[in-house]
Design an enzyme around this catalytic site. Structure first.
Site, PDB file in Angstrom:
ATOM      1  N   LYS A 169      34.034  25.891  40.080  1.00 13.04           N
ATOM      2  CA  LYS A 169      35.469  26.015  39.793  1.00 13.04           C
ATOM      3  C   LYS A 169      36.206  26.583  41.003  1.00 13.04           C
ATOM      4  CE  LYS A 169      36.900  29.860  37.443  1.00 13.04           C
ATOM      5  NZ  LYS A 169      37.927  30.636  38.187  1.00 13.04           N
ATOM      6  N   ASN A 170      35.675  27.659  41.579  1.00 18.71           N
ATOM      7  CA  ASN A 170      36.418  28.356  42.631  1.00 18.71           C
ATOM      8  C   ASN A 170      36.351  27.651  43.994  1.00 18.71           C
ATOM      9  OD1 ASN A 170      37.259  30.179  40.783  1.00 18.71           O
ATOM     10  ND2 ASN A 170      35.867  31.823  41.395  1.00 18.71           N
TER      11      ASN A 170
ATOM     12  N   ARG B 131      45.835  32.290  38.076  1.00 23.68           N
ATOM     13  CA  ARG B 131      46.304  32.932  39.303  1.00 23.68           C
ATOM     14  C   ARG B 131      46.057  32.080  40.543  1.00 23.68           C
ATOM     15  NH1 ARG B 131      47.245  38.074  38.868  1.00 23.68           N
ATOM     16  NH2 ARG B 131      46.900  38.296  41.080  1.00 23.68           N
TER      17      ARG B 131
ATOM     18  N   CYS C 198      46.720  41.022  35.240  1.00 20.36           N
ATOM     19  CA  CYS C 198      45.533  40.238  34.897  1.00 20.36           C
ATOM     20  C   CYS C 198      44.552  41.168  34.190  1.00 20.36           C
ATOM     21  CB  CYS C 198      44.958  39.704  36.200  1.00 20.36           C
ATOM     22  SG  CYS C 198      43.317  39.085  36.108  1.00 20.36           S
TER      23      CYS C 198
ATOM     24  N   ARG D   3      45.466  42.800  41.027  1.00 22.75           N
ATOM     25  CA  ARG D   3      45.364  41.562  41.803  1.00 22.75           C
ATOM     26  C   ARG D   3      46.669  41.155  42.496  1.00 22.75           C
ATOM     27  NH1 ARG D   3      41.837  37.250  38.641  1.00 22.75           N
ATOM     28  NH2 ARG D   3      41.434  36.542  40.744  1.00 22.75           N
TER      29      ARG D   3
ATOM     30  N   ASP E 137      31.798  38.450  40.061  1.00 23.67           N
ATOM     31  CA  ASP E 137      31.845  37.473  38.969  1.00 23.67           C
ATOM     32  C   ASP E 137      30.529  37.387  38.193  1.00 23.67           C
ATOM     33  OD1 ASP E 137      34.461  36.928  39.560  1.00 23.67           O
ATOM     34  OD2 ASP E 137      34.046  35.086  40.670  1.00 23.67           O
TER      35      ASP E 137
ATOM     36  N   ILE F  59      35.197  45.713  43.564  1.00 18.31           N
ATOM     37  CA  ILE F  59      36.211  44.693  43.891  1.00 18.31           C
ATOM     38  C   ILE F  59      37.447  44.829  42.999  1.00 18.31           C
ATOM     39  CG2 ILE F  59      36.661  42.218  44.229  1.00 18.31           C
ATOM     40  CD1 ILE F  59      34.405  43.193  46.041  1.00 18.31           C
TER      41      ILE F  59
ATOM     42  N   ARG G 267      37.615  28.076  30.537  1.00 19.84           N
ATOM     43  CA  ARG G 267      38.231  28.048  31.870  1.00 19.84           C
ATOM     44  C   ARG G 267      37.180  27.810  32.946  1.00 19.84           C
ATOM     45  NH1 ARG G 267      40.920  33.089  33.487  1.00 19.84           N
ATOM     46  NH2 ARG G 267      40.997  31.794  35.336  1.00 19.84           N
TER      47      ARG G 267
HETATM   48  N1  EPU Z   1      43.612  42.002  47.111  1.00 23.99           N
HETATM   49  C1  EPU Z   1      44.740  42.689  47.491  1.00 23.99           C
HETATM   50  N2  EPU Z   1      45.802  41.982  47.978  1.00 23.99           N
HETATM   51  C2  EPU Z   1      45.767  40.625  48.086  1.00 23.99           C
HETATM   52  C3  EPU Z   1      44.615  39.928  47.702  1.00 23.99           C
HETATM   53  C4  EPU Z   1      43.547  40.654  47.214  1.00 23.99           C
HETATM   54  O1  EPU Z   1      44.795  43.917  47.410  1.00 23.99           O
HETATM   55  O2  EPU Z   1      46.760  40.044  48.535  1.00 23.99           O
HETATM   56  C5  EPU Z   1      42.462  42.753  46.599  1.00 23.99           C
HETATM   57  C6  EPU Z   1      42.162  42.410  45.136  1.00 23.99           C
HETATM   58  O3  EPU Z   1      42.956  43.162  44.252  1.00 23.99           O
HETATM   59  C7  EPU Z   1      40.695  42.735  45.048  1.00 23.99           C
HETATM   60  C8  EPU Z   1      40.169  42.317  46.430  1.00 23.99           C
HETATM   61  O4  EPU Z   1      41.301  42.299  47.286  1.00 23.99           O
HETATM   62  O5  EPU Z   1      40.524  44.111  44.900  1.00 23.99           O
HETATM   63  C9  EPU Z   1      39.488  40.978  46.498  1.00 23.99           C
HETATM   64  O6  EPU Z   1      40.237  40.018  45.779  1.00 23.99           O
HETATM   65  P1  EPU Z   1      40.281  38.486  46.195  1.00 23.99           P
HETATM   66  O7  EPU Z   1      41.589  38.187  46.792  1.00 23.99           O
HETATM   67  O8  EPU Z   1      39.059  38.142  46.976  1.00 23.99           O
HETATM   68  O9  EPU Z   1      40.211  37.772  44.773  1.00 23.99           O
HETATM   69  P2  EPU Z   1      40.874  36.386  44.415  1.00 23.99           P
HETATM   70  O10 EPU Z   1      40.897  35.535  45.628  1.00 23.99           O
HETATM   71  O11 EPU Z   1      42.122  36.601  43.665  1.00 23.99           O
HETATM   72  C10 EPU Z   1      38.656  35.119  43.868  1.00 23.99           C
HETATM   73  C11 EPU Z   1      38.085  34.389  42.694  1.00 23.99           C
HETATM   74  C12 EPU Z   1      37.750  35.382  41.594  1.00 23.99           C
HETATM   75  C13 EPU Z   1      36.735  36.378  42.152  1.00 23.99           C
HETATM   76  C14 EPU Z   1      37.289  37.057  43.411  1.00 23.99           C
HETATM   77  C15 EPU Z   1      36.308  37.980  44.096  1.00 23.99           C
HETATM   78  C16 EPU Z   1      39.126  32.220  42.851  1.00 23.99           C
HETATM   79  C17 EPU Z   1      40.088  31.243  42.295  1.00 23.99           C
HETATM   80  N3  EPU Z   1      39.041  33.406  42.230  1.00 23.99           N
HETATM   81  O12 EPU Z   1      39.820  35.782  43.392  1.00 23.99           O
HETATM   82  O13 EPU Z   1      37.142  34.637  40.555  1.00 23.99           O
HETATM   83  O14 EPU Z   1      36.451  37.363  41.191  1.00 23.99           O
HETATM   84  O15 EPU Z   1      37.702  36.054  44.369  1.00 23.99           O
HETATM   85  O16 EPU Z   1      35.158  37.291  44.471  1.00 23.99           O
HETATM   86  O17 EPU Z   1      38.439  31.943  43.820  1.00 23.99           O
HETATM   87  C18 EPU Z   1      36.528  34.166  38.306  1.00 23.99           C
HETATM   88  O18 EPU Z   1      36.138  33.044  38.688  1.00 23.99           O
HETATM   89  O19 EPU Z   1      36.254  34.611  37.160  1.00 23.99           O
HETATM   90  C19 EPU Z   1      37.303  35.004  39.227  1.00 23.99           C
HETATM   91  C20 EPU Z   1      38.028  36.017  38.793  1.00 23.99           C
END
Ligand code: EPU
Length: 426
Positions: free
Chosen positions: A22-23, A92, A116, A121, A311, A333, A405
């Site tokens: 998915k991701n 998201r 969320c 996030r 995850d 995380i 999802r």
């Molecule tokens: N963060 C910030 N600011 C930002 C972006 C991130 O502070 O602008 C923080 C987040 O709050 C978190 C950390 O950085 O503490 C890492 O978050 P990340 O941005 O890597 O998460 P994401 O890109 O929103 C993706 C996956 C998630 C997975 C996380 C961590 C996708 C679509 N989603 O989310 O997947 O948990 O990386 O590996 O790729 C899931 O599939 O169930 C899922 C939640």
């Protein structure tokens, strides 16, 4: 609304085939916005999130066709650059259209995703990075309204914390920028490697794949591409943990063991036998005198790749409730990713949460009993499925739309492993 019923306490045995990730599918679908033409994506999982993303792309003017796991996206007639709240609030990852729309059209308006179930996030890294490339971002009425005059300008962007979708968004923004962009402390999850391969096939020039230092040499134009989605490492890990938790044995096929280094190591330390080939993982318990295996309790701490994935934290916690001792599970995380704890406790689990850590006192392999529980987010839900499969008696899991999802054909795949599981109307 549907709920999932599990008659637990039966070991899972057999083979299960893993779907596309998915991701990885979501950013690759977003990348098709970068240039006009017909793109072909293979091994695309049919999930609620991938369907929502298709709707989002269609809303922008993309035409889609689907044949089994092949998704064709034609982005020739894009006529819109806005991602509305209605779609973004349900997923998201919709924020991933921001980078490619800005790169192609110089403007985009994307709703802020809001809160969320697993943490705040924010998307400040995405916005900060775009601003470093020359984009002007205004936050108005719950939307990021962004534009850039002329092409974006390459720059150095540093992430305080490696962000998966942040890295993906900025890669897609930078590929058509003038000059060179360097992403430092970038995320290096396998899904990012998949996106880099697609972008490079389209004609982009990105160096540093699989490292935290990515260099993007801007190009003037890109071509449509054909790309295959990598196997879902989180689905792979979920089935491995489910087989282990029921005292069963089995083979997970169509996966990539190199994408799960931390989980495989932890399962081995916990006493499981793991056998890897290039695209399969077999899991079993060592031969024993007693009928019930003994699972060693092993600590984990979630970290960006190649560390233990957040995850797979909830699923691993369900497993450790069956351990022989005490272990500590630390979530680094997301700040609110222990929603499954209260539900696991309803099934008899002994868990104490202290800040970012959960102390799990294992009750042995027959330590859980079925109960009615409620799914709160995607991965928390799959931990309840694992607990339900391992528990004696019946578990009813409500709000299973979360599971839909991210897990393709969950009931069919579990049934193929011998699980007694079905859906009912609430
Ligand atoms: N963060 C910030 N600011 C930002 C972006 C991130 O502070 O602008 C923080 C987040 O709050 C978190 C950390 O950085 O503490 C890492 O978050 P990340 O941005 O890597 O998460 P994401 O890109 O929103 C993706 C996956 C998630 C997975 C996380 C961590 C996708 C679509 N989603 O989310 O997947 O948990 O990386 O590996 O790729 C899931 O599939 O169930 C899922 C939640």
């Amino acid at each position: 609304m549907e709920k999932l019923i599990i008659e637990g306490g039966f070991p899972l045995h057999g083979e299960v085939r893993i779907s596309g990730a998915k991701n990885a599918a979501l950013p690759l679908m977003a990348a098709t916005l970068l240039t006009s033409g017909r793109h072909t994506l293979r091994n695309v999982p049919d999930l609620r999130d991938t369907r929502t993303f298709v709707r989002l792309l269609e809303n922008l003017g993309v035409k889609s066709e689907r044949y089994d796991d092949v998704l064709i996206l034609d982005s020739t007639h894009l006529n819109h650059t806005e991602a509305p709240y209605d779609l973004v609030k349900t997923m998201r990852a919709s924020v991933l259209v921001l980078g490619p729309l800005l790169a192609r059209f110089g403007k985009a308006k994307v709703s802020l995703p809001g809160g969320c179930a697993i943490g705040a996030r924010p998307i400040n890294f995405h916005i900060m990075g775009l601003e470093r490339l020359g984009v002007i971002c205004n936050l108005e009425g719950g939307y990021v309204d962004a534009h850039v005059d002329g092409p974006m300008q390459g720059n150095v962007i540093y992430f305080d914390i490696p962000s998966v979708t942040g890295t993906e968004n900025l890669l897609m923004a930078a590929v058509l920028a003038e000059g060179t962009t360097v992403l430092k402390n970038a995320a290096r999850e396998p899904e990012i490697g998949n996106l880099i391969d697609m972008l490079n096939t389209m004609g982009a020039r990105i160096d540093g794949r699989d490292t935290d230092n990515l260099t993007v040499h801007g190009v003037k134009e890109l071509n449509p591409a054909e790309c295959t989605i990598i196997p879902d490492r989180i689905e792979t890990g979920t089935y491995l943990i489910a087989i282990a938790a029921t005292g069963g044995s089995g083979k997970v096929t169509g996966c990539n063991p190199a994408h799960l280094p931390a989980l495989l190591e932890k399962l081995r330390c916990a006493g499981l036998l793991i056998d890897e080939t290039a695209d399969s993982i077999s899991i079993s318990w060592p031969a024993r005198l007693r009928e019930v295996p003994i699972l060693s309790s092993v600590d984990i701490k979630t970290m960006p790749f190649p560390g233990y994935p957040t995850d797979l934290q909830a699923q691993y916690m369900a497993l450790m409730t069956l351990g022989s001792d005490i272990c500590v599970i630390t979530e680094t995380i997301f700040e609110n990713r222990f929603m499954h704890v209260a539900e696991l406790q309803r099934m008899g689990a002994r868990i104490r949460v202290d800040g970012h850590s959960a102390v799990v006192s294992g009750r042995g392999m027959q330590g859980l009993a079925g109960a009615p529980v409620m799914a709160t987010d995607l991965r928390a839900s799959s931990s309840l499925v694992i607990a339900g499969l391992a528990a004696s008696g019946r578990t009813d899991i409500s709000r299973i739309y979360h599971l839909e999802r991210g897990y393709e054909n969950l009931v069919e795949k579990l049934s193929g492993l011998g699980a007694r599981v079905w859906k009912e109307q609430e």
